[in-house]
Design a protein around this motif. Structure first.
Motif, PDB file in Angstrom:
ATOM      1  N   ALA A  37      48.125  42.823  34.247  1.00 46.39           N
ATOM      2  CA  ALA A  37      47.338  43.598  35.208  1.00 46.39           C
ATOM      3  C   ALA A  37      48.185  44.147  36.349  1.00 46.39           C
ATOM      4  O   ALA A  37      47.763  45.077  37.041  1.00 46.39           O
ATOM      5  N   VAL A  38      49.375  43.582  36.581  1.00 44.75           N
ATOM      6  CA  VAL A  38      50.225  44.058  37.678  1.00 44.75           C
ATOM      7  C   VAL A  38      51.468  44.784  37.176  1.00 44.75           C
ATOM      8  O   VAL A  38      52.371  45.075  37.948  1.00 44.75           O
ATOM      9  N   CYS A  39      51.511  45.070  35.881  1.00 46.77           N
ATOM     10  CA  CYS A  39      52.626  45.832  35.311  1.00 46.77           C
ATOM     11  C   CYS A  39      52.273  47.316  35.320  1.00 46.77           C
ATOM     12  O   CYS A  39      51.204  47.704  34.834  1.00 46.77           O
ATOM     13  N   GLY A  40      53.162  48.127  35.846  1.00 45.96           N
ATOM     14  CA  GLY A  40      52.893  49.549  35.975  1.00 45.96           C
ATOM     15  C   GLY A  40      52.766  50.282  34.666  1.00 45.96           C
ATOM     16  O   GLY A  40      52.140  51.345  34.609  1.00 45.96           O
ATOM     17  N   PHE A  41      53.342  49.743  33.599  1.00 46.13           N
ATOM     18  CA  PHE A  41      53.299  50.424  32.310  1.00 46.13           C
ATOM     19  C   PHE A  41      52.080  50.030  31.472  1.00 46.13           C
ATOM     20  O   PHE A  41      51.864  50.566  30.377  1.00 46.13           O
ATOM     21  N   MET A  42      51.284  49.089  31.979  1.00 45.29           N
ATOM     22  CA  MET A  42      50.110  48.638  31.247  1.00 45.29           C
ATOM     23  C   MET A  42      48.881  49.438  31.672  1.00 45.29           C
ATOM     24  O   MET A  42      48.792  49.900  32.813  1.00 45.29           O
ATOM     25  N   PRO A  43      47.887  49.603  30.779  1.00 42.88           N
ATOM     26  CA  PRO A  43      46.667  50.344  31.135  1.00 42.88           C
ATOM     27  C   PRO A  43      45.831  49.580  32.166  1.00 42.88           C
ATOM     28  O   PRO A  43      45.947  48.359  32.305  1.00 42.88           O
ATOM     29  N   PHE A  44      44.989  50.310  32.876  1.00 42.24           N
ATOM     30  CA  PHE A  44      44.194  49.700  33.949  1.00 42.24           C
ATOM     31  C   PHE A  44      43.206  48.658  33.427  1.00 42.24           C
ATOM     32  O   PHE A  44      42.791  47.767  34.162  1.00 42.24           O
ATOM     33  N   TRP A  45      42.808  48.765  32.151  1.00 43.85           N
ATOM     34  CA  TRP A  45      41.825  47.808  31.644  1.00 43.85           C
ATOM     35  C   TRP A  45      42.388  46.406  31.443  1.00 43.85           C
ATOM     36  O   TRP A  45      41.669  45.482  31.091  1.00 43.85           O
ATOM     37  N   MET A  46      43.686  46.226  31.681  1.00 47.80           N
ATOM     38  CA  MET A  46      44.257  44.876  31.621  1.00 47.80           C
ATOM     39  C   MET A  46      43.599  43.947  32.640  1.00 47.80           C
ATOM     40  O   MET A  46      43.531  42.740  32.431  1.00 47.80           O
ATOM     41  N   GLN A  47      43.107  44.539  33.736  1.00 46.57           N
ATOM     42  CA  GLN A  47      42.400  43.736  34.735  1.00 46.57           C
ATOM     43  C   GLN A  47      41.158  43.103  34.127  1.00 46.57           C
ATOM     44  O   GLN A  47      40.807  41.962  34.447  1.00 46.57           O
ATOM     45  N   SER A  48      40.505  43.826  33.213  1.00 46.41           N
ATOM     46  CA  SER A  48      39.320  43.292  32.547  1.00 46.41           C
ATOM     47  C   SER A  48      39.689  42.115  31.648  1.00 46.41           C
ATOM     48  O   SER A  48      38.943  41.135  31.546  1.00 46.41           O
ATOM     49  N   ILE A  49      40.842  42.215  30.993  1.00 52.85           N
ATOM     50  CA  ILE A  49      41.326  41.111  30.149  1.00 52.85           C
ATOM     51  C   ILE A  49      41.515  39.861  30.997  1.00 52.85           C
ATOM     52  O   ILE A  49      41.164  38.746  30.582  1.00 52.85           O
TER      53      ILE A  49
END
Length: 417
Positions: A37-49
């Protein structure tokens, strides 16, 4: 390289404990969701994960029974009374934020002391450090390659190289430099002690140097301080056997010699930011107003503060339309938000955590103590202690929990020398 990854996964600093497969899977889901969730290359929905993993992990822990740490219980009661009694502006969503904070600390800190909870936290802690110990050295390499995944608003005519070189804009693979800094500090401390566990693995010296460089490249003075102080403390305390002391001196000397040729590039960001603050009128000019606001809030309501996860809306400090705030200091935030009552409960918890590892003279205990010191120092300059949805809040409380859990690992016969 294969042996290196095996060493990282099996490092005795982590206390490799057997656990059910579902527990291992959830621990990895928690780690991947929170770090992703705090990696810039990951999609924003990682926060949901992350939030899904948090809910599942809470259920997994509760199945093991409810055996609550009294110090956390008292803190929770004080915080619940705080949001129920005080006239907090609804914009801050204090009740919802408190619920999230309680869930996070139940899952990753030492609020519950059942064996299942202790083992699960140990696995989450291990997995988060494994992921970060890969991402931080990569961030260091990105600096030299001109790559930067920090999500920021920049001038349209600013090139990628100019973004990377600008003070406070380099985050490596992370969303922001203020995220890279403390994570790199923690990873540097990890590699420092990992080398003491595996002295024959010189690669740990290289990884330690890369993590130190990444921390400096973030241009975060608080992160640099939180990295240097626990390492210096470990060196000066002289704990451990003769072999450990020799390894400690070796890694410090080699790191200094390796960094010296690049000193100008390494220290440039910190120096420039410091000069900027001096021009503002003080060494910590960028935090001075925040500290003043927090102190004024405390003096206006010294017993219970102005309210959990809130500020005085008429005090002059800025806050978002959704109630998000930047307190400027975790410790000052606790003082202003919860008053003397909350601070006393918090201090009782922190002092207990430190005492759990204070007198121990093995690498694992000294590692946990160093990380605790690092986060307590960093918390002086960043206000994330009650931000349950943020990664740094999770990192802060899981490290506090790991210091306390050292006691419970020994109690349950899970600690391995």
């Amino acid at each position: 390289m294969k042996n290196l990854f095996i060493d990282i996964f099996q490092n005795p600093l982590f206390q490799n404990i057997e656990a059910p497969s579902i527990g291992k899977a959830l621990a990895w889901l928690m780690a991947i969701g929170s770090v992703g969730a705090v990696c810039g290359f990951m999609p924003f929905w990682m926060q949901s994960i992350y939030f899904v993993a948090l809910a599942l992990s809470l259920g997994y822990i509760l199945i093991g029974g409810i055996q609550i740490n009294g110090r956390y219980f008292v803190l929770y009661i004080v915080l619940i009374l705080n949001v129920l009694i005080l006239p907090i502006d609804p914009v801050f969503n204090s009740k919802t934020r408190l619920l999230l904070f309680i869930i996070v600390t139940v899952v990753v800190s030492s609020a519950f002391t059942t064996m299942r909870a202790v083992v699960f936290r140990n696995m989450v802690f291990k997995n988060i450090l494994i992921l970060c110990s890969i991402l931080v050295p990569i961030s260091c390499l990105f600096r030299f390659l001109g790559l930067n995944y920090a999500r920021m608003v920049v001038f349209s005519d600013m090139s990628m190289q100019e973004q990377v070189a600008s003070v406070g804009l380099f985050g490596g693979v992370f969303q922001h430099s203020m995220m890279l800094g403390p994570i790199a500090a923690v990873v540097a401390v990890y590699f420092f002690f990992a080398y003491q566990s595996y002295g024959q693995k010189k690669i740990y010296i290289v990884l330690f140097i890369m993590s130190v460089l990444a921390c400096f490249f973030s241009a975060s003075r608080g992160a640099v301080l939180s990295m240097i102080v626990p390492i210096v403390f470990a060196v000066l305390s002289g704990q451990g056997d003769a072999g450990t002391k020799k390894k400690t001196k070796m890694i410090v000397i080699v790191a200094i010699l390796a960094i010296l040729p690049f000193a100008n590039s390494v220290f440039n960001g910190i120096v420039e930011k410091q000069q900027r603050n001096v021009e503002m009128g003080s060494t910590f000019g960028s935090r001075h107003d925040k500290f003043t606001y927090r102190w004024n809030e405390f003096t206006s309501s010294p017993l219970m503060g102005v309210g959990f996860a809130s500020i005085d809306p008429n005090g002059g400090d800025d806050y978002g339309l959704d109630g998000t705030i930047e307190p400027g200091s975790s410790h000052m935030a606790i003082l202003s938000m919860t008053g003397i009552v909350g601070v006393l409960c918090y201090l009782a918890l922190i002092i207990f955590a430190y005492c759990c590892v204070k007198g121990e003279d093995n690498t694992s205990a000294r590692f946990r103590k160093a990380l605790l010191i690092a986060m307590l120092l960093h918390g002086c300059w960043e206000g994330y202690v009650f931000s349950g949805g943020g990664f740094l809040c999770l990192l802060y409380w899981i490290i506090v929990g790991q210091a306390i859990d050292y006691k419970y690992l020994k109690k349950y016969g899970l600690f391995k020398e």
